[in-house]
Scaffold this motif. Structure first.
Motif, short mmCIF file in Angstrom:
data_model
loop_
_atom_site.label_atom_id
_atom_site.label_comp_id
_atom_site.label_asym_id
_atom_site.label_seq_id
_atom_site.Cartn_x
_atom_site.Cartn_y
_atom_site.Cartn_z
N MET A 249 24.20 23.81 32.92
CA MET A 249 23.91 23.18 31.65
C MET A 249 24.48 24.03 30.54
O MET A 249 24.39 25.24 30.56
N ALA A 250 25.06 23.38 29.56
CA ALA A 250 25.66 24.07 28.43
C ALA A 250 24.59 24.60 27.48
O ALA A 250 23.40 24.37 27.66
N ASP A 251 25.05 25.28 26.45
CA ASP A 251 24.15 25.90 25.48
C ASP A 251 23.36 24.86 24.70
O ASP A 251 23.71 23.70 24.63
N SER A 252 22.30 25.35 24.06
CA SER A 252 21.47 24.51 23.22
C SER A 252 21.84 24.72 21.76
O SER A 252 22.17 25.83 21.35
N VAL A 253 21.80 23.66 20.98
CA VAL A 253 22.05 23.74 19.55
C VAL A 253 20.87 23.10 18.82
O VAL A 253 20.19 22.24 19.36
N ASN A 254 20.64 23.53 17.60
CA ASN A 254 19.55 22.97 16.80
C ASN A 254 20.02 21.78 16.00
O ASN A 254 21.16 21.73 15.55
N PHE A 255 19.12 20.85 15.79
CA PHE A 255 19.39 19.72 14.91
C PHE A 255 19.55 20.28 13.49
O PHE A 255 18.88 21.25 13.13
N PRO A 256 20.43 19.72 12.67
CA PRO A 256 20.63 20.25 11.31
C PRO A 256 19.33 20.32 10.51
O PRO A 256 18.43 19.51 10.70
N ASP A 257 19.25 21.29 9.61
CA ASP A 257 18.05 21.49 8.79
C ASP A 257 18.01 20.48 7.65
O ASP A 257 18.18 20.83 6.48
N ILE A 258 17.77 19.23 8.02
CA ILE A 258 17.68 18.14 7.05
C ILE A 258 16.35 17.44 7.32
O ILE A 258 16.09 17.00 8.43
N GLU A 259 15.52 17.34 6.30
CA GLU A 259 14.22 16.71 6.46
C GLU A 259 14.36 15.19 6.39
O GLU A 259 14.95 14.66 5.45
N PRO A 260 13.83 14.48 7.39
CA PRO A 260 13.95 13.02 7.36
C PRO A 260 13.03 12.39 6.32
O PRO A 260 11.97 12.94 6.00
N SER A 261 13.43 11.25 5.81
CA SER A 261 12.58 10.53 4.86
C SER A 261 11.69 9.53 5.59
O SER A 261 10.70 9.05 5.03
N SER A 262 12.04 9.19 6.84
CA SER A 262 11.19 8.33 7.65
C SER A 262 11.30 8.75 9.11
O SER A 262 12.29 9.33 9.54
N ARG A 263 10.24 8.43 9.86
CA ARG A 263 10.18 8.84 11.26
C ARG A 263 9.38 7.79 12.00
O ARG A 263 8.34 7.34 11.54
N ASN A 264 9.88 7.39 13.17
CA ASN A 264 9.17 6.45 14.03
C ASN A 264 9.14 7.03 15.42
O ASN A 264 10.18 7.39 15.97
N TYR A 265 7.96 7.14 16.02
CA TYR A 265 7.79 7.79 17.32
C TYR A 265 7.01 6.89 18.28
O TYR A 265 5.99 6.32 17.91
N GLU B 165 10.65 22.71 13.19
CA GLU B 165 9.66 22.24 12.23
C GLU B 165 10.24 21.98 10.86
O GLU B 165 9.69 21.22 10.07
N LYS B 166 11.38 22.59 10.55
CA LYS B 166 11.94 22.41 9.22
C LYS B 166 12.91 21.23 9.14
O LYS B 166 13.48 20.98 8.09
N ASN B 167 13.12 20.50 10.25
CA ASN B 167 14.00 19.35 10.16
C ASN B 167 13.26 18.09 10.60
O ASN B 167 12.51 17.53 9.84
N ALA B 168 13.47 17.63 11.80
CA ALA B 168 12.91 16.35 12.25
C ALA B 168 11.39 16.30 12.22
O ALA B 168 10.80 15.25 12.02
N LEU B 169 10.74 17.45 12.41
CA LEU B 169 9.28 17.48 12.47
C LEU B 169 8.64 17.89 11.14
O LEU B 169 7.43 18.04 11.06
N ALA B 170 9.45 18.07 10.11
CA ALA B 170 8.91 18.45 8.80
C ALA B 170 7.96 17.37 8.29
O ALA B 170 8.24 16.19 8.38
N GLY B 171 6.83 17.80 7.80
CA GLY B 171 5.86 16.87 7.25
C GLY B 171 4.81 16.40 8.25
O GLY B 171 3.84 15.76 7.87
N VAL B 172 4.98 16.71 9.53
CA VAL B 172 3.96 16.37 10.53
C VAL B 172 2.94 17.49 10.49
O VAL B 172 3.21 18.60 10.92
N GLU B 173 1.77 17.20 9.92
CA GLU B 173 0.80 18.25 9.63
C GLU B 173 -0.13 18.57 10.80
O GLU B 173 -0.66 19.67 10.89
N VAL B 174 -0.38 17.63 11.69
CA VAL B 174 -1.29 17.86 12.81
C VAL B 174 -0.51 18.55 13.93
O VAL B 174 0.46 18.01 14.46
N GLN B 175 -0.92 19.75 14.29
CA GLN B 175 -0.21 20.57 15.27
C GLN B 175 -0.07 19.87 16.61
O GLN B 175 0.99 19.91 17.24
N ASP B 176 -1.14 19.20 17.08
CA ASP B 176 -1.09 18.53 18.38
C ASP B 176 -0.07 17.39 18.36
O ASP B 176 0.67 17.20 19.33
N LEU B 177 0.00 16.66 17.27
CA LEU B 177 0.98 15.58 17.15
C LEU B 177 2.40 16.15 17.11
O LEU B 177 3.31 15.62 17.75
#
Length: 140
Positions: free
Chosen positions: A1-17, A83-95
């Protein structure tokens, strides 16, 4: 498996999970009786959709470059959310932990792009980007 890279440090304005499902097959008899066969005890196919509204074209390019990077080689390049990109703004640690989907009982649940990102130009230098991801269960 190749190396891992991080998603860019851009905070999303909407999220659907969507947390995913257990792999199973349902059989229905002619009389309506149902039998379910479950093939595992780990959820698969978690879905994550991120919307980035009014970001710079430079930021949009970072997302498109990541898409090209992880899909340009046969040996899949893993990427992760911070936490500073795709997960920014999700305040509940378990979520936040459920959405990041790093490890599930010794297996790695890795997000992959579920198709190419969609880019919409709003005005010169400003774009909207929509990304869809699916989590796949990988046994390393």
């Amino acid at each position: 498996m190749a190396d891992s890279v991080n998603f860019p440090d851009i905070e999303p304005s909407s999220r659907n999970y969507t947390p995913g499902i257990y792999p199973q097959t349902e059989f229905v008899a002619q009389n309506g009786a149902k039998t379910v066969i479950r093939y595992g005890n780990k959820k698969v196919n978690a879905k994550l959709s991120l919307g980035f509204t009014n970001i710079t074209d430079s930021q949009a390019n970072e997302i498109l470059t990541l898409y090209e990077t992880v899909n340009s080689v046969y040996d899949f390049i893993n990427f992760s959310f911070q936490e500073k990109n795709a997960l920014a703004g999700v305040e509940v640690q378990d979520l936040r932990k459920k959405m990041s989907q790093r490890y599930v009982s010794g297996y790695k649940l890795r997000y992959r792009f579920d198709g190419p990102p969609t880019l919409t130009s709003v005005k010169p230098g400003i774009s909207n980007v929509q990304c869809k991801f699916v989590a796949c269960l990988d046994g390393d």
